[in-house]
Design a protein around this motif. Structure first.
Motif: not given
Length: 429
Positions: A229, A233, A284, A287-288, A328, A332, A346, A350, A353, A399
């Motif tokens: 992850g 990113r 994901f 996060i998304m 995303t 981003e 971030h 990720t 997560s 976040y």
């Protein structure tokens, strides 16, 4: 030669190489955009939808499963899609002949590989795609060298280069029919043949190395998911995350379906019903669907009062896009290049997560991205999908709090907080 003169060619080389990698990353997004259709078709063909455990329309289920399976086939369908997508994306001013040349090269390459099964040994004989032992009256699927999606990408890349190089070539008069665009598929076919022969020799050690690395990452369990992850990113910034995704999502691992066919890759295995798939996709979703929309809200709330309404409308739009579809990049990119440190937070979260979700036993996947659409469609295929909601809400709080604190504490120039002269200059441009 001066140091400045020596530095210039190096900088030019690096910018060209970097630009090529970005272009490759964008090219890979074209075949990825086909996956939602494949995922929906495949999902409708499952037993619990149109099949025996759902509406009972077995023949209808077979139609949809076959249609989706054709696109998700890791031996032919997926590699061919990536081959065409890369050829079109990488060739300057590409047209239909570019795609045709890529298909020709790929089919030649694919059939040469299929001519040399790996495991038809001893008393077995290759019949079609089966290794048949007539003495014991048993048969098993033949196994072939399978560069898979990576092979398709390489064929597509070279097809694009050959098209750019030769699509305006003129031959002698008596071969004039084969001038230009008609010449390229012939050259690409020869390359496909040569490349297949090369793969028969060099792919086993390369494939073993990639598999060993992926297996190492998989064996790390939650830590492996977290590392993936974080890297995913981080590489998004330079458009290379699809290169990282390719092997793990579409080639690593195998799962045998009820009809005896074998699928490879985290995404196809999940969509085929593999209960062990999802290590490199599950994390994901929080996060998304939750975290990035919360970050967008924090950015809007941190905007200057006279711009807050404008920025709120923008961030609401991109936040909703992330939540519903899992796209995303609009969020981003709104802060990634302006405030790299914030993007670093971030990327790290990720990874957290991914690790937390997998550690808690959540196994979920997607055909396109980790948004609401895939979350709902694939609910019955997932393990503990309900946990994604509380995990996502927790990440949303983290976040929002972190983004708002960091932005205000360090006076970061996120959207809506730019200096007035910068806004004016942008308007004039």
């Amino acid at each position: 030669m001066s140091s400045a003169g020596a530095t210039a060619p190096q900088a030019q080389w690096w910018h060209g190489f970097y630009g090529g990698l970005q272009k490759m990353g964008r090219s890979l997004q074209l075949p990825v955009a086909v996956l939602p259709a494949a995922g929906i078709l495949n999902r409708l063909g499952q037993d619990d939808v149109f099949g025996k455990d759902g509406l009972g329309w077995d023949n209808v289920a077979k139609v949809f499963a076959a249609a989706g399976g054709a696109l998700l086939d890791s031996n032919l369908g997926l590699p061919l899609l990536f081959c065409i997508g890369v050829a079109i994306g990488m060739a300057k001013k590409a047209d239909g002949s570019t795609a045709l040349a890529a298909v020709v090269g790929f089919l030649v390459y694919y059939k040469v590989l299929q001519a040399f099964p790996v495991d038809c040994a001893g008393t077995t004989t290759l019949v079609g795609n089966q290794c048949v032992d007539y003495s014991s009256k048993k048969a098993a699927n033949a196994v072939y060298q399978n560069p898979g999606v990576l092979g398709g990408i390489l064929i597509g890349f070279v097809s694009a280069w050959l098209w750019v190089r030769y699509h305006r070539t003129k031959l002698v008069d008596w071969l004039g029919f084969f001038n230009g665009r008609r010449l390229v598929p012939m050259i690409t076919a020869l390359f496909g043949l040569a490349f297949a022969c090369l793969c028969l020799w060099v792919w086993p050690p390369i494939g073993d190395a990639l598999t060993d690395f992926s297996q190492w990452l998989s064996d790390l369990d939650a830590w492996g998911a977290g590392l993936f992850g974080l890297a995913n990113r981080a590489l998004l910034l330079i458009g290379m995350h699809q290169l990282l995704n390719t092997f793990l999502w579409f080639q690593f691992g195998d799962f045998t379906k009820s009809d005896g066919s074998v699928v490879h890759g985290d995404i196809p295995r999940f969509l085929a019903g593999d209960p062990t798939a999802g290590q490199f996709t599950s994390g994901f979703f929080p996060i998304m669907m939750f975290a990035l929309p919360a970050a967008a809200l924090a950015i809007a709330h941190c905007a200057k009062p006279h711009r807050r309404k404008e920025i709120t409308g923008l961030m609401l739009s991109v936040g909703l896009t992330s939540f519903v579809t899992g796209v995303t990049e609009p969020i981003e990119y709104s802060f990634a290049y302006i405030v790299p440190a914030l993007y670093g937070v971030h990327a790290l979260l990720t990874g957290v997560s991914m690790a937390v979700t997998w550690a808690l036993g959540v196994k979920d996947g997607f055909s396109f991205s980790a948004g609401l659409i895939d979350y709902v469609i694939n609910w019955s295929l997932a393990t503990k999908p309900w946990l994604i909601i509380p995990i996502g809400l927790c990440f949303a709080v983290v976040y929002y709090a972190l983004f708002r604190f960091i932005i205000t504490k360090f006076d970061l120039k996120t959207p809506g907080r730019e200096d007035e002269d910068e806004i004016e200059d942008v308007t004039k441009a």
